[in-house]
Design an enzyme around this catalytic site. Structure first.
Site, PDB file in Angstrom:
ATOM      1  CG  ASN A  74      -0.310   0.048   2.528  1.00 27.86           C
ATOM      2  OD1 ASN A  74       0.916   0.158   2.613  1.00 27.86           O
ATOM      3  ND2 ASN A  74      -1.096  -0.022   3.595  1.00 27.86           N
ATOM      4  CE1 TYR A  80       6.073  -6.000  14.533  1.00 29.46           C
ATOM      5  CE2 TYR A  80       7.791  -6.389  16.147  1.00 29.46           C
ATOM      6  CZ  TYR A  80       7.319  -6.489  14.858  1.00 29.46           C
ATOM      7  OH  TYR A  80       8.090  -7.096  13.904  1.00 29.46           O
ATOM      8  CG  ASN A  88      17.924  -6.648  16.847  1.00 21.79           C
ATOM      9  OD1 ASN A  88      17.553  -7.565  17.560  1.00 21.79           O
ATOM     10  ND2 ASN A  88      17.767  -5.385  17.180  1.00 21.79           N
ATOM     11  CG  HIS A  91      15.356  -0.307  13.428  1.00 23.36           C
ATOM     12  ND1 HIS A  91      14.385   0.123  12.562  1.00 23.36           N
ATOM     13  CD2 HIS A  91      14.816  -1.331  14.123  1.00 23.36           C
ATOM     14  CE1 HIS A  91      13.303  -0.614  12.722  1.00 23.36           C
ATOM     15  NE2 HIS A  91      13.529  -1.511  13.667  1.00 23.36           N
TER      16      HIS A  91
END
Ligand code: UFG
Length: 329
Positions: A32, A141, A170, A189
């Site tokens: 999207n 999450y 990670n 991050h």
């Protein structure tokens, strides 16, 4: 095989599409473009812009394309945002997956590989983390990702769909071409934030807490190169295509680095002094997350090829120094 990649314009999605295309697979991308980037859409893939929560749209893609397997990256993935806006995560991650699975069942598409996360475990009881360890997410999450796993499990029981959930640790690094890489807005991050310092976009990197029970007091994480993650998706599709049963796999290097070690390695790679400032702890950060990926190695035949932290950071630096603003001009 014709593979539908949902979220194929995002960070891990775009790297997976690149590996699939290189392996000669036919790829259809749906995104999207809310967090994905049009510039990251691989020109060799067919692209449909749309939202997986829109049943009519998802049905139209399955009507137009004869899809063999789905790889599902289309989700929101910021831990902090999920704490302040949990329902966004329930809507996009869970409701979106529900619509997707309904459409897959209706179209007889029965194989799906999807992005799960180390956040499904919450605070680990022991290190390295095994897939059989308890799952008690400490944020929405991780909770929605765990619920997505369960939604697939029960859809499988009822309708014969099979899934592979890949629990990433990670994700970091960038494609060797330097053409695609990590581009989040806002960026949260560690590695991209560190690299903003040599790029002249940030004065110093903040170390979120140096009083953890680790070797230098800073948090330990298992950093895994995005191309190695991408390869695992290809192996997982193959695994399902061979008729094997649904499964969950951790994906990490099995080696932990502290925040200070990551900063030190970035100094070495960039040749910049990268000043660091100790700041308070960030809420919800476990002290140590290291994966056991033995199961993925044994059952998928996965072998990370870019496990060296210096190589990982060098690949990220190769991307960020040439794209300081991500895909934005
Ligand atoms: N950190 C800093 N300074 C910063 C940014 C991060 O010290 O400016 C520290 C964090 O406190 C953490 C480590 O660097 O200890 C890594 O932080 P990231 O935000 O890069 O990654 P996380 O470990 O928080 O998150 C990752 C994934 C999530 C996933 C989570 C599982 O990005 O999607 O692991 O716990 F949910």
């Amino acid at each position: 095989m014709k593979i539908l990649v949902l979220g194929g314009a995002g960070y891990i999605g775009s790297h997976t599409v690149s590996e699939l295309v290189d392996a000669g697979e036919e790829v259809v991308i749906v995104d999207n473009l809310e967090t994905g980037h049009i510039e990251a859409v691989n020109p060799k893939a067919k692209f449909y812009q749309g939202d997986i929560r829109n049943r009519e749209f998802v049905d139209s893609v399955f009507d137009n394309e004869t899809i063999d397997a789905v790889i599902h990256f289309a989700a929101n993935s910021l831990v902090g945002e999920s704490m302040t806006n949990p329902l966004k995560y329930y809507d996009n991650n869970l409701y979106g997956t529900k619509v997707l699975l309904e459409s897959m069942v209706a179209h007889g598409v029965d194989k799906i590989v999807f992005s799960s996360t180390a956040a499904t475990y919450g605070e680990p009881e022991s290190i390295p983390i095994l897939e059989t360890d308890k799952t008690e997410p400490t944020n929405p999450y991780g909770e929605t990702k765990l619920s997505m796993e369960k939604m697939m499990k029960w859809t499988g029981v009822a309708h014969g769909l099979r899934y592979v959930a890949l629990r990433y640790f990670n994700a970091c690094g960038a494609h060797k071409s330097g053409e695609i890489g990590e581009a989040h807005s806002p960026e949260t991050h560690l590695i991209p934030l560190i690299l903003q310092v040599p790029n002249g976009q940030r004065e110093a990197i903040s170390i979120f807490g140096d009083d953890y029970d680790t070797k230098d007091g800073t948090c330990v994480r298992d950093y895994i190169h995005v191309t190695d993650l991408a390869q695992a998706h290809i192996l997982a599709v193959k695994y399902l295509a061979e008729g094997k049963e649904s499964n969950v796999f951790n994906l990490g290097n099995g080696v932990g680095f502290t925040v200070k070690e990551v900063i030190e390695t970035a100094r070495k790679v960039t040749g910049h002094p990268i000043p660091a400032v100790v700041s308070p702890r960030r809420g919800g950060d476990p002290a140590k997350l290291i994966a056991s990926s033995e199961k993925a190695k044994n059952m998928l035949g996965w072998k990370p090829e870019h496990a060296d932290l210096e190589e990982i950071i060098a690949s990220a630096w190769n991307w960020h120094k040439n794209h300081p603003n991500g895909y934005a001009k």
